[in-house]
Design an enzyme around this catalytic site. Sequence first.
Site, mmCIF file in Angstrom:
data_model
loop_
_atom_site.group_PDB
_atom_site.id
_atom_site.type_symbol
_atom_site.label_atom_id
_atom_site.label_comp_id
_atom_site.label_asym_id
_atom_site.label_seq_id
_atom_site.Cartn_x
_atom_site.Cartn_y
_atom_site.Cartn_z
ATOM 1 N N ASP A 1 0.332 4.999 0.684
ATOM 2 C CA ASP A 1 -0.206 5.800 1.733
ATOM 3 C C ASP A 1 -0.408 5.426 3.174
ATOM 4 O O ASP A 1 -1.187 4.492 3.579
ATOM 5 C CB ASP A 1 -1.266 6.832 1.353
ATOM 6 C CG ASP A 1 -1.389 7.476 0.176
ATOM 7 O OD1 ASP A 1 -0.357 7.568 -0.356
ATOM 8 O OD2 ASP A 1 -2.541 7.858 -0.240
ATOM 9 N N ASP B 1 0.981 -1.168 -0.104
ATOM 10 C CA ASP B 1 -0.062 0.151 0.078
ATOM 11 C C ASP B 1 0.876 1.216 0.015
ATOM 12 O O ASP B 1 1.930 1.219 0.496
ATOM 13 C CB ASP B 1 -0.943 -0.110 1.201
ATOM 14 C CG ASP B 1 -1.771 1.197 1.421
ATOM 15 O OD1 ASP B 1 -2.567 1.534 0.303
ATOM 16 O OD2 ASP B 1 -1.634 1.876 2.390
#
Length: 184
Positions: free
Chosen positions: A14, A12
Amino acid sequence: MPDAGRRAVFLDRDGTIVEDPGFLHQPGKVRLLPGAGEAIHQLNQAGWLVITVSNQSGIARGLYDATDYQAVQRRLVELLAAHAARLDGAYFCPHHPEFTGPCECRKPGLLLFRQAQAALGLDLARCYWVGDHLSDVEPARRLGGRGFLVATGRGAEYAAQARALGVPVVVYIAAATTEIVRGA
């Protein structure tokens, strides 16, 4: 045709690689989390493909567009290059069920991972998923891989749930990388 059975680490973006100020869409606000550049370099050196997969609901909400997402992604690539680190792929979902209806690409949906599998010749059972939300690591269970929840970003909020599901919780991406390279 890519070699069959390649392995990758799906990250991922952020809250896992970079600070998450909420709806990150300005390249000047991209800040690597501690150890992220070195961790990705370590994965690169160990022969892992590194791929970001990100839900970008800000696009569906009209807060920014895909061009802004790409600008942030380019800045991330620049910051990683300063650590001799690279990404081998980047995928994002621009949807949100409240604004655009359901889709198969929003994590924990599997579409983006299947696209990466087809494009890069991945054996998903040999892959890892690392993120700060349960939706980031849920695809690992569904596709036969392994996941790590990081306590950065919003990860600390989900740590108890992750542990209850048997998902290891680590402080930073660097700790996940160490385990992956070691053969967790």
